[in-house]
Design a protein around this motif. Structure first.
Motif, mmCIF file in Angstrom:
data_model
loop_
_atom_site.group_PDB
_atom_site.id
_atom_site.type_symbol
_atom_site.label_atom_id
_atom_site.label_comp_id
_atom_site.label_asym_id
_atom_site.label_seq_id
_atom_site.Cartn_x
_atom_site.Cartn_y
_atom_site.Cartn_z
ATOM 1 N N SER A 1 -5.019 60.788 41.995
ATOM 2 C CA SER A 1 -5.797 59.554 42.051
ATOM 3 C C SER A 1 -5.050 58.503 42.872
ATOM 4 O O SER A 1 -3.826 58.585 43.027
ATOM 5 C CB SER A 1 -6.022 59.008 40.637
ATOM 6 O OG SER A 1 -4.801 58.516 40.103
ATOM 7 N N PRO A 2 -5.787 57.520 43.390
ATOM 8 C CA PRO A 2 -5.119 56.420 44.095
ATOM 9 C C PRO A 2 -4.071 55.726 43.218
ATOM 10 O O PRO A 2 -2.992 55.379 43.711
ATOM 11 C CB PRO A 2 -6.268 55.472 44.447
ATOM 12 C CG PRO A 2 -7.453 56.367 44.557
ATOM 13 C CD PRO A 2 -7.255 57.402 43.475
ATOM 14 N N LYS A 3 -4.378 55.538 41.942
ATOM 15 C CA LYS A 3 -3.409 54.876 41.054
ATOM 16 C C LYS A 3 -2.105 55.640 40.993
ATOM 17 O O LYS A 3 -1.024 55.040 41.041
ATOM 18 C CB LYS A 3 -3.996 54.731 39.647
ATOM 19 C CG LYS A 3 -5.030 53.653 39.521
ATOM 20 C CD LYS A 3 -5.527 53.535 38.095
ATOM 21 C CE LYS A 3 -6.617 52.483 38.008
ATOM 22 N NZ LYS A 3 -7.143 52.318 36.662
ATOM 23 N N SER A 4 -2.181 56.965 40.880
ATOM 24 C CA SER A 4 -0.947 57.748 40.780
ATOM 25 C C SER A 4 -0.163 57.718 42.102
ATOM 26 O O SER A 4 1.070 57.654 42.084
ATOM 27 C CB SER A 4 -1.240 59.182 40.337
ATOM 28 O OG SER A 4 -2.061 59.850 41.266
ATOM 29 N N ALA A 5 -0.851 57.738 43.230
ATOM 30 C CA ALA A 5 -0.155 57.655 44.521
ATOM 31 C C ALA A 5 0.533 56.302 44.672
ATOM 32 O O ALA A 5 1.696 56.230 45.079
ATOM 33 C CB ALA A 5 -1.136 57.881 45.669
ATOM 34 N N ILE A 6 -0.160 55.238 44.334
ATOM 35 C CA ILE A 6 0.423 53.895 44.463
ATOM 36 C C ILE A 6 1.587 53.718 43.495
ATOM 37 O O ILE A 6 2.615 53.141 43.859
ATOM 38 C CB ILE A 6 -0.658 52.814 44.290
ATOM 39 C CG1 ILE A 6 -1.626 52.890 45.483
ATOM 40 C CG2 ILE A 6 -0.036 51.421 44.178
ATOM 41 C CD1 ILE A 6 -2.887 52.076 45.329
#
Length: 164
Positions: A118-123
């Motif tokens: 997910s974007p959250k995990s990448a960020i």
């Protein structure tokens, strides 16, 4: 063991990127480059850009403006990573030169990621990495992104920042 190898490659690539990204725009060749006006953002790409701006706002930095040409340039690199299954900053100088010529970029930074669901995990991962966080917190004005999946459903991220 494969995960540790990818982590090592990521660290090495980050170090190489940091050294490459320190070059000045004056070192890049100046040529006339077509500016791409349209980029079809996926929901996950828009979400990632929005989360980056929310993060920047939460720590007192200016929000960044999305530029379609930057996302287009990001997509070329993401496609190469998907096709080669190699995560890194290969040919960063070419992307930097294009953004300097096409958009007048004074400064260019790049974050890449692999296999975050997910974007959250990448960020979150970028925030935990000193060099990636430096780009998230950097003195930039604009950004773009490309996120693609390979056949196995693993996501490849390329996020480019510029200062105009």
């Amino acid at each position: 063991m494969n995960t540790n190898f990818l982590k090592i490659i990521t660290v090495v690539a980050t170090v190489l990127f940091t050294m490459a990204s320190c070059s000045s725009p004056e070192e890049a060749s100046i040529e006339s480059v077509e500016v791409i006006q349209f980029y079809d953002y996926s929901e996950v790409e828009d979400e990632t850009l929005d989360l980056i701006n929310k993060y920047r706002d939460s720590v007192g930095f200016n929000k960044l403006e999305k530029i379609n040409h930057i996302s287009y340039i990001s997509s070329g690199h993401t496609e190469v990573m998907v096709q080669t299954n190699i995560i890194g900053h290969a040919n960063f100088a070419e992307r930097q030169s294009n953004l300097h010529s096409a958009l007048g970029a004074l400064k260019v930074g790049e974050n890449v990621a692999f296999n975050y669901s997910s974007p959250k995990s990448a960020i979150r991962a970028w925030i935990k990495s000193e060099n990636h966080k430096a780009n998230l917190d950097g003195d930039y004005t604009h950004f773009g992104i490309s996120i693609r999946e390979n056949e196995a459903g693993q996501k490849f991220y390329t996020n480019i920042f510029i200062k105009k």
